[in-house]
Scaffold this active site. Structure first.
Site, PDB file in Angstrom:
ATOM      1  N   ASP A 230      -4.302   7.751  -0.243  1.00  0.00           N
ATOM      2  CA  ASP A 230      -4.298   7.548  -1.700  1.00  0.00           C
ATOM      3  C   ASP A 230      -5.748   7.412  -2.176  1.00  0.00           C
ATOM      4  OD1 ASP A 230      -3.555   6.779  -4.398  1.00  0.00           O
ATOM      5  OD2 ASP A 230      -1.603   6.222  -3.605  1.00  0.00           O
ATOM      6  N   HIS A 253      -7.318  10.543  -2.546  1.00  0.00           N
ATOM      7  CA  HIS A 253      -7.154  10.992  -3.926  1.00  0.00           C
ATOM      8  C   HIS A 253      -8.408  10.783  -4.770  1.00  0.00           C
ATOM      9  CE1 HIS A 253      -2.467  10.642  -3.530  1.00  0.00           C
ATOM     10  NE2 HIS A 253      -3.012  11.463  -2.654  1.00  0.00           N
TER      11      HIS A 253
END
Ligand SMILES: *[C@@H]1O[C@H](CO)[C@@H](O)[C@H](O)[C@H]1NC(C)=O
Ligand SMILES: *[C@@H]1O[C@H](CO)[C@@H](O)[C@H](O)[C@H]1NC(C)=O
Ligand SMILES: *[C@@H]1O[C@H](CO)[C@@H](O)[C@H](O)[C@H]1NC(C)=O
Ligand SMILES: *[C@@H]1O[C@H](CO)[C@@H](O)[C@H](O)[C@H]1NC(C)=O
Ligand SMILES: *[C@@H]1O[C@H](CO)[C@@H](O)[C@H](O)[C@H]1NC(C)=O
Ligand SMILES: CC(=O)N[C@H]1CO[C@H](CO)[C@@H](O)[C@@H]1O
Length: 410
Positions: A230, A253
């Protein structure tokens, strides 16, 4: 007892006292300021639960008034620790938690049954805390990464290390591995300095953000390597004066401000400085994302000296962020929006893995203003392909060479 015998006994006790730390017995520590968990019953065989020993060592250190107590987790051992809560305030003005060995979490989510499912190792209301050492903190999270793992966490995210209501805290040198969800959460803190950490989890492990910052002021993250499933760093609401520099990010991310404003709240995010970051194979690079339901502001943001290697959205501002059941959805039209202003992108280079290298998807109700671009050169990571930008409701200006030319309204 005659005087002679007394002396002999006394000498014997003295010798024992001097030798005992080396013998690994459970008598008091040699250094009155160091609190080794082994001396409080921790076994470190990787299977017996050492949580109580950790808490006892912490409580002893925390109630010590001397200048600088240190809790020690010794090297060459693996300590299984269940969810524990290290509470302050402590008596001394500063305290160190030194991890030389490995700390592992229970492998099964079931271990959290009946406990606060948002935390594994939590520190609260501690001033002058330094968490350091060459050790490893392994969340053994793979049991959490399937969609319906053991217990379902609806509104909490499990955080491997949660720092709450802290003041002047340093977190450095450690290796965080495979957190069930978020690796490090900084919540309600003032003055946190993260340095020289390594944070790793598989690219496909869900919600395993590296470092999340919320309701905090004066936070620095420096010289740190983050590769997870993430965000490398995510910056939440009520944050100000955040500096992120010399970070290697990927997989993951990217570095995100947001998402913000989901609950229709008045967002306050200010003075965020991200520089010297290398992104490699991430889904985003420099990102700001807000929900149309939000209000308030994000202002005074600088992204500079960034290098992108095959990043899907190197630069993205998304004021129309909506998720439904974890899937990107279309947003209902609102009169609200989080005002994004005074954002600078300086000196950004590298390659995009998609055709749109710059996305400025701003709100038709509350446009983005003061978005500045200077010295940007983004190319496609595929030879022969070119990259473009898409914009809506984005106002600002461009200085020097900026490629692709952002479709910003001057
Ligand atoms: C960074 O952390 C590693 C591993 O703990 C350590 O060996 C190294 O000395 C640290 N570097 C600095 C500059 O402190
Ligand atoms: C953050 O740091 C600045 C400058 O050192 C200081 O003036 C400010 O009071 C700090 N923030 C808080 C909440 O203490
Ligand atoms: C962040 O960096 C800026 C510019 O280098 C500096 O003025 C500021 O004090 C730093 N803030 C913190 C919280 O360290
Ligand atoms: C902006 O976001 C909305 C909602 O997700 C989407 O429908 C639209 O295509 C996006 N526009 C651009 C220019 O990316
Ligand atoms: C471009 O980036 C994508 C996504 O990271 C990657 O799969 C692909 O191999 C890259 N292409 C080149 C030529 O590097
Ligand atoms: C503000 C700060 O601490 N910057 C340091 C971050 O790390 C780099 C590389 O290790 C140093 O050169 C900076 O001085």
């Amino acid at each position: 007892m005659n005087a002679m015998l007394m002396q002999v006994v006394f000498a014997f006790v003295l010798v024992l006292g001097l030798l005992s730390p080396d013998l690994g017995s459970s008598t008091a520590d040699a250094n009155p300021n160091s609190f080794d968990v082994s001396n409080y019953g921790a076994v470190g065989d990787g299977s017996r639960d050492d949580s109580d020993a950790f808490l006892k060592a912490w409580n002893a250190a925390c109630s010590k008034e001397t200048d600088h107590p240190t809790v020690i987790v010794p090297g060459s051992k693996t300590f299984l620790v269940h969810p524990v809560f290290f509470k302050g305030p402590c008596k001394a003005t500063s305290i160190t938690f030194q991890v030389l060995g490995r700390i592992i979490a229970p492998a099964s989510p079931q271990a959290w049954k009946g406990l606060d499912p948002s935390q594994w190792l939590a520190f609260k209301s501690v001033k002058g805390l330094e968490i350091t050492g060459s050790g490893i903190i392994n969340g053994q999270g793979s049991g959490w990464w399937t969609r319906h793992a053991g217990i379902i966490l609806t509104c909490h995210e499990l955080q491997t290390m949660k720092l709450c209501s802290c003041e002047e805290t340093t977190l450095r040198d450690l290796h965080f591995l495979d957190s069930p969800q978020m690796h490090i959460a900084i919540l309600g803190c003032n003055g946190v300095h993260v340095k020289n950490l390594t944070i790793t989890a598989p690219e496909l492990s869900p919600n395993t953000d590296g470092i999340h910052i919320q309701s905090s002021d004066n936070v620095t993250i420096n010289d740190t390597v983050i590769g997870t499933g993430d965000d490398c760093v995510s910056i939440g609401d009520l944050t100000s004066n955040i500096n992120v520099s010399y970070v290697r990010c990927g997989p993951g991310h990217g570095i995100s401000i947001g998402s913000l404003g989901k609950e229709g709240n008045s967002v306050q995010v200010e003075n965020i400085h991200v520089s010297k970051v290398d992104f490699k194979g991430t889904t985003n690079g420099a990102r700001i994302k807000t929900w149309p339901t939000g209000r308030g502001y994000v202002k005074g943001v600088t992204f500079e000296h960034l290098y992108f290697n095959s990043v899907q959205n190197p630069i993205i501002i998304d004021q129309n962020y909506c998720l439904e059941d974890d899937v990107r959805g279309a947003c209902a039209k609102t009169q609200t929006g989080v005002h994004i202003s005074d954002v600078q992108f300086n000196n950004l280079f590298g390659t995009s893995a998609t055709d749109v290298a710059i996305t400025l998807n701003c709100s038709s109700s509350v446009a983005c203003t003061g978005i500045f671009f200077k010295s940007i050169q983004l190319k496609s990571n595929k030879t022969g392909s070119t990259v473009t930008s898409t914009c809506s409701n984005a106002h600002g200006n461009i200085f020097g060479v900026v490629k692709p030319n952002p479709c910003i309204q001057i």
